[in-house]
Design an enzyme around this catalytic site. Sequence first.
Site, PDB file in Angstrom:
ATOM      1  N   SER A 181      46.400  26.382  25.702  1.00 37.79           N
ATOM      2  CA  SER A 181      46.396  25.702  24.331  1.00 37.79           C
ATOM      3  C   SER A 181      45.359  26.284  23.447  1.00 37.79           C
ATOM      4  O   SER A 181      44.668  26.971  23.969  1.00 37.79           O
ATOM      5  CB  SER A 181      46.145  24.295  24.685  1.00 37.79           C
ATOM      6  OG  SER A 181      45.053  24.117  25.561  1.00 37.79           O
ATOM      7  N   THR A 239      43.429  43.297  41.395  1.00 35.67           N
ATOM      8  CA  THR A 239      42.895  42.172  41.596  1.00 35.67           C
ATOM      9  C   THR A 239      42.308  41.823  40.073  1.00 35.67           C
ATOM     10  O   THR A 239      41.596  40.962  39.992  1.00 35.67           O
ATOM     11  CB  THR A 239      41.986  41.599  42.474  1.00 35.67           C
ATOM     12  OG1 THR A 239      40.580  42.602  42.278  1.00 35.67           O
ATOM     13  CG2 THR A 239      42.488  41.992  43.931  1.00 35.67           C
ATOM     14  N   GLU A 297      35.981  31.703  37.702  1.00 30.64           N
ATOM     15  CA  GLU A 297      36.293  30.543  36.933  1.00 30.64           C
ATOM     16  C   GLU A 297      35.729  29.265  37.517  1.00 30.64           C
ATOM     17  O   GLU A 297      35.864  29.014  38.373  1.00 30.64           O
ATOM     18  CB  GLU A 297      37.932  30.475  36.388  1.00 30.64           C
ATOM     19  CG  GLU A 297      38.218  31.288  35.509  1.00 30.64           C
ATOM     20  CD  GLU A 297      39.852  31.145  35.451  1.00 30.64           C
ATOM     21  OE1 GLU A 297      40.366  32.076  34.613  1.00 30.64           O
ATOM     22  OE2 GLU A 297      40.437  30.711  36.220  1.00 30.64           O
ATOM     23  N   THR A 302      39.526  37.956  28.998  1.00 30.85           N
ATOM     24  CA  THR A 302      40.100  36.785  28.760  1.00 30.85           C
ATOM     25  C   THR A 302      39.355  35.688  28.946  1.00 30.85           C
ATOM     26  O   THR A 302      38.756  35.099  27.965  1.00 30.85           O
ATOM     27  CB  THR A 302      41.671  36.644  29.467  1.00 30.85           C
ATOM     28  OG1 THR A 302      41.168  37.111  30.825  1.00 30.85           O
ATOM     29  CG2 THR A 302      42.694  37.767  28.835  1.00 30.85           C
ATOM     30  N   LYS A 324      37.355  43.809  33.851  1.00 30.61           N
ATOM     31  CA  LYS A 324      37.827  42.153  33.408  1.00 30.61           C
ATOM     32  C   LYS A 324      38.322  41.480  34.547  1.00 30.61           C
ATOM     33  O   LYS A 324      38.989  42.102  35.309  1.00 30.61           O
ATOM     34  CB  LYS A 324      38.479  42.074  32.205  1.00 30.61           C
ATOM     35  CG  LYS A 324      40.251  42.646  32.398  1.00 30.61           C
ATOM     36  CD  LYS A 324      40.875  41.386  32.752  1.00 30.61           C
ATOM     37  CE  LYS A 324      40.887  40.192  32.063  1.00 30.61           C
ATOM     38  NZ  LYS A 324      41.656  39.001  32.839  1.00 30.61           N
ATOM     39  N   ASN A 350      41.630  26.188  33.441  1.00 33.84           N
ATOM     40  CA  ASN A 350      43.232  26.528  33.894  1.00 33.84           C
ATOM     41  C   ASN A 350      44.190  25.406  33.251  1.00 33.84           C
ATOM     42  O   ASN A 350      45.242  25.571  33.206  1.00 33.84           O
ATOM     43  CB  ASN A 350      43.257  26.816  35.400  1.00 33.84           C
ATOM     44  CG  ASN A 350      42.960  28.307  35.517  1.00 33.84           C
ATOM     45  OD1 ASN A 350      43.407  29.534  35.283  1.00 33.84           O
ATOM     46  ND2 ASN A 350      41.777  28.127  36.126  1.00 33.84           N
TER      47      ASN A 350
END
Length: 471
Positions: free
Chosen positions: A471, A255, A343, A218, A244, A466
């Site tokens: 969007s 997790t 991230e 993702t 992933k 995030n």
Amino acid sequence: MGANDMLRQLSLRLKAAGQALRQPLPETSAGTTGAQADQAAVKPAKPAKAPPPVSPLAPKGGFPALPVIEGARFAAAAAGVRYTTGRLDVALMELCAGSTVAAVFTRSATRAAPVLDGEEKLARIATGSAGSGDAGFAIIVNAGNANAFTGAAGSGSVEAVSKAVGERLGIPAGHVFMSSTGVIGEPLKHERIVAVLDGLKSDLDGAALPRAAEAIRTTDTFAKGASAEVAIGGGTVRIAGIAKGSGMIAPDMATMLVYLFTDAPIDQPLLQAMVSRASDRTFNCITVDGDTSTSDTLICGATGKAKGVARLTDAESDDARAFEKALHGVMLDLAHQVVRDGEGATKFVEVRVTGARSDEDARKVALATANSPLVKTALAGEDPNWGRIVMAVGKSGAEADRDRLAIRLGDLTIAEKGWVAEGYREEDGAAYMKRDELVIGIDLGLGDGESVVWTCDLTHQYITINADYRS
């Protein structure tokens, strides 16, 4: 013209203008107004989001070469579950007849429909009540939609996909495990997954595990894989795994999504025990942001096809110990890769706690430190602000004594005996913080309890990722 006359004329003009504005605009042949057509003609198309840059902490050399696991086949496809750019988003993984399967799942109270379904299937398989003999297994994974918090419709989607996969592969639906990852709270368009199953079946290949690793991503900036080979008895056992995970990562098993495959011949209860133990020392010891996903799943399939290897049944045997050590190594590698792809991460951080009253207390301190936004932002800013670590120790709920506490960055002692360490220089701490990989050492001086947790820093990029995730 007097002032009153001027005001009257101005009022008449405004009234006429208002009446003109209330008249319907002329329509185009498409049924839109001329003004709307003009706006549509000049409105720029929303640009596609550029893929995020690969994490600076990604393993050098790209995706590793993975061994082929005899008895396991893989395929991937672009089903358009959410993404419209043709990116791979569905993976199918097949295990031959006679395989054994073990799994662990998130303990989140809002577990996704595929997780609840997987728990039920695993329980029936583990107790031998699945009623399907030596039939093989399948794992079907989609990215882009988590199928979580979707009510009865979510369960219906899992049932429909499991049935369709089972029919195509000739196995019971009870032997099909489904995983979904992505946005929470949106119905899964499972018909899009079903529509690509025939193509997936025809593409199944033992060497296609890397494509499956791509399909399950993702917000990951790189696909994650790891492998090991271990000599057992008169043969060699191979292990290959993919994972992933990038955000919504916190210890509560698993997790993220993880799929492991081995050709070891091993009994299901022993494989389950090994997977559970290794999970607690790997995936349950990483955290990116302190948030546990609704979809966390780890599945390990053993095909039993290794040549010249006796079946593993005794956990205390040398062969079983060697296999478990290799399995742990693969799982730890994948767990570290998840943190390295946190991230927005720019620092890979090990938090090592020693001298606690108990292992449980050590873990409390390690997690409090690793999850602290203040500690993590200091790491991002390369600031050796050890006061924030002191704060994290104090809030953890573990027993601590100011005058016995010692804090280190790597080999550099910063604080001890309730005060800044003698000879510590701020410039030395600042120099250490510029490294990509850091070790925070905390010794509580109270006992033999210890714990290790791996985490990353918290940067502006985490917010960017995030803030517009949907969007």
